[in-house]
Scaffold this active site. Structure first.
Site, PDB file in Angstrom:
ATOM      1  N   GLU A 134       9.403   9.146  -6.095  1.00  0.00           N
ATOM      2  CA  GLU A 134      10.190   7.924  -6.290  1.00  0.00           C
ATOM      3  C   GLU A 134      11.678   8.242  -6.449  1.00  0.00           C
ATOM      4  O   GLU A 134      12.101   8.801  -7.460  1.00  0.00           O
ATOM      5  CB  GLU A 134       9.679   7.143  -7.508  1.00  0.00           C
ATOM      6  CG  GLU A 134       8.298   6.570  -7.320  1.00  0.00           C
ATOM      7  CD  GLU A 134       8.232   5.567  -6.193  1.00  0.00           C
ATOM      8  OE1 GLU A 134       9.179   4.769  -6.021  1.00  0.00           O
ATOM      9  OE2 GLU A 134       7.216   5.569  -5.461  1.00  0.00           O
ATOM     10  N   GLU A 153      10.517   1.607 -14.489  1.00  0.00           N
ATOM     11  CA  GLU A 153      10.555   2.005 -13.079  1.00  0.00           C
ATOM     12  C   GLU A 153       9.197   2.563 -12.642  1.00  0.00           C
ATOM     13  O   GLU A 153       8.746   2.301 -11.517  1.00  0.00           O
ATOM     14  CB  GLU A 153      11.657   3.050 -12.862  1.00  0.00           C
ATOM     15  CG  GLU A 153      11.924   3.385 -11.423  1.00  0.00           C
ATOM     16  CD  GLU A 153      12.512   2.253 -10.616  1.00  0.00           C
ATOM     17  OE1 GLU A 153      11.836   1.791  -9.671  1.00  0.00           O
ATOM     18  OE2 GLU A 153      13.630   1.824 -10.899  1.00  0.00           O
ATOM     19  N   GLU A 157      -1.472  -6.237   4.870  1.00  0.00           N
ATOM     20  CA  GLU A 157      -0.674  -7.271   5.539  1.00  0.00           C
ATOM     21  C   GLU A 157       0.424  -7.787   4.613  1.00  0.00           C
ATOM     22  O   GLU A 157       0.371  -7.602   3.404  1.00  0.00           O
ATOM     23  CB  GLU A 157      -1.571  -8.429   5.987  1.00  0.00           C
ATOM     24  CG  GLU A 157      -2.244  -9.145   4.825  1.00  0.00           C
ATOM     25  CD  GLU A 157      -3.222 -10.197   5.294  1.00  0.00           C
ATOM     26  OE1 GLU A 157      -2.982 -11.370   5.001  1.00  0.00           O
ATOM     27  OE2 GLU A 157      -4.211  -9.819   5.934  1.00  0.00           O
ATOM     28  N   LEU A 158       1.419  -8.392   5.211  1.00  0.00           N
ATOM     29  CA  LEU A 158       2.520  -8.942   4.438  1.00  0.00           C
ATOM     30  C   LEU A 158       2.127 -10.326   3.928  1.00  0.00           C
ATOM     31  O   LEU A 158       2.301 -11.332   4.614  1.00  0.00           O
ATOM     32  CB  LEU A 158       3.782  -9.029   5.308  1.00  0.00           C
ATOM     33  CG  LEU A 158       4.361  -7.699   5.759  1.00  0.00           C
ATOM     34  CD1 LEU A 158       5.522  -7.916   6.719  1.00  0.00           C
ATOM     35  CD2 LEU A 158       4.823  -6.896   4.557  1.00  0.00           C
ATOM     36  N   HIS A 159       1.593 -10.348   2.732  1.00  0.00           N
ATOM     37  CA  HIS A 159       1.171 -11.604   2.117  1.00  0.00           C
ATOM     38  C   HIS A 159       2.289 -12.094   1.200  1.00  0.00           C
ATOM     39  O   HIS A 159       2.909 -11.304   0.490  1.00  0.00           O
ATOM     40  CB  HIS A 159      -0.115 -11.375   1.320  1.00  0.00           C
ATOM     41  CG  HIS A 159      -0.768 -12.641   0.889  1.00  0.00           C
ATOM     42  ND1 HIS A 159      -0.343 -13.365  -0.194  1.00  0.00           N
ATOM     43  CD2 HIS A 159      -1.817 -13.314   1.411  1.00  0.00           C
ATOM     44  CE1 HIS A 159      -1.104 -14.436  -0.334  1.00  0.00           C
ATOM     45  NE2 HIS A 159      -2.009 -14.426   0.636  1.00  0.00           N
ATOM     46  N   GLU A 181       3.747  -1.611  -7.121  1.00  0.00           N
ATOM     47  CA  GLU A 181       3.918  -1.545  -5.665  1.00  0.00           C
ATOM     48  C   GLU A 181       2.742  -0.841  -5.000  1.00  0.00           C
ATOM     49  O   GLU A 181       2.242  -1.295  -3.965  1.00  0.00           O
ATOM     50  CB  GLU A 181       5.224  -0.824  -5.320  1.00  0.00           C
ATOM     51  CG  GLU A 181       6.460  -1.637  -5.629  1.00  0.00           C
ATOM     52  CD  GLU A 181       7.745  -0.908  -5.284  1.00  0.00           C
ATOM     53  OE1 GLU A 181       7.690   0.269  -4.866  1.00  0.00           O
ATOM     54  OE2 GLU A 181       8.808  -1.523  -5.433  1.00  0.00           O
ATOM     55  N   ARG A 219     -11.568  14.655 -23.947  1.00  0.00           N
ATOM     56  CA  ARG A 219     -11.152  13.465 -23.182  1.00  0.00           C
ATOM     57  C   ARG A 219      -9.771  12.993 -23.623  1.00  0.00           C
ATOM     58  O   ARG A 219      -8.959  12.568 -22.816  1.00  0.00           O
ATOM     59  CB  ARG A 219     -12.155  12.337 -23.378  1.00  0.00           C
ATOM     60  CG  ARG A 219     -13.349  12.440 -22.499  1.00  0.00           C
ATOM     61  CD  ARG A 219     -14.219  11.245 -22.687  1.00  0.00           C
ATOM     62  NE  ARG A 219     -13.938  10.314 -21.602  1.00  0.00           N
ATOM     63  CZ  ARG A 219     -14.582   9.197 -21.419  1.00  0.00           C
ATOM     64  NH1 ARG A 219     -15.524   8.827 -22.256  1.00  0.00           N
ATOM     65  NH2 ARG A 219     -14.288   8.422 -20.415  1.00  0.00           N
ATOM     66  N   LYS A 253       5.765  -7.719  -5.866  1.00  0.00           N
ATOM     67  CA  LYS A 253       6.639  -6.558  -5.747  1.00  0.00           C
ATOM     68  C   LYS A 253       8.087  -6.902  -6.079  1.00  0.00           C
ATOM     69  O   LYS A 253       8.780  -6.141  -6.767  1.00  0.00           O
ATOM     70  CB  LYS A 253       6.530  -5.964  -4.342  1.00  0.00           C
ATOM     71  CG  LYS A 253       5.166  -5.338  -4.076  1.00  0.00           C
ATOM     72  CD  LYS A 253       4.967  -5.000  -2.621  1.00  0.00           C
ATOM     73  CE  LYS A 253       5.354  -3.592  -2.332  1.00  0.00           C
ATOM     74  NZ  LYS A 253       5.000  -3.158  -0.965  1.00  0.00           N
ATOM     75  N   ASP A 254       8.540  -8.056  -5.606  1.00  0.00           N
ATOM     76  CA  ASP A 254       9.921  -8.479  -5.878  1.00  0.00           C
ATOM     77  C   ASP A 254      10.142  -8.752  -7.370  1.00  0.00           C
ATOM     78  O   ASP A 254      11.195  -8.412  -7.922  1.00  0.00           O
ATOM     79  CB  ASP A 254      10.269  -9.726  -5.064  1.00  0.00           C
ATOM     80  CG  ASP A 254      10.404  -9.441  -3.574  1.00  0.00           C
ATOM     81  OD1 ASP A 254      10.396  -8.258  -3.184  1.00  0.00           O
ATOM     82  OD2 ASP A 254      10.506 -10.425  -2.805  1.00  0.00           O
TER      83      ASP A 254
END
Length: 117
Positions: free
Chosen positions: A24, A65, A81-83, A72, A5, A90-91
């Site tokens: 990325e 990063e 949805e954009l909450h 993200e 493990r 994220k910002d």
């Protein structure tokens, strides 16, 4: 924890690094920048301490990063949805990367500029 493990966890971590490099763009950019910095450091003949700082900055930048990318993905997994809170998370993660990148550039200039001029 068994040895199997334990060593599998390294395999999973390596898969994460591979995924980040494949998917990325910003991590690939930081990796190219790191290669350029290492080449410049080699020709500039950095001291032992300067190399330690450069290595820490490179590893920190790529790791941060990757954390940003993971945040993200988790946010995208939780909500389609954009909450406003999802956007803020994220910002802020992206902002942390920007702060570290700016500090890395400043520290790099402090290390390299006196040697070049």
């Amino acid at each position: 924890m068994t040895a199997r493990r334990f060593f599998r966890s390294f395999w999973f971590a390596a898969q994460g690094i591979g995924t980040a490099l494949k998917r990325e763009q910003n991590i690939r950019f930081h990796l190219i920048a790191a290669i350029i910095v290492v080449i410049a450091g080699w020709f500039t003949v950095l001291s032992y301490t300067e190399w330690l700082v450069v290595i820490l900055l490179i590893a920190g930048m790529i790791a941060l990063e990757m954390v940003n990318s993971a945040i993200e993905r988790v946010v995208d997994l939780v909500t389609a949805e954009l909450h406003p809170l999802a956007k803020q998370a994220k910002d802020m993660a992206a902002g942390a990367v920007l702060v570290f990148a700016a500090a890395s550039v400043i520290i790099g200039l402090i290390i390299f500029l006196p040697k070049w001029f």
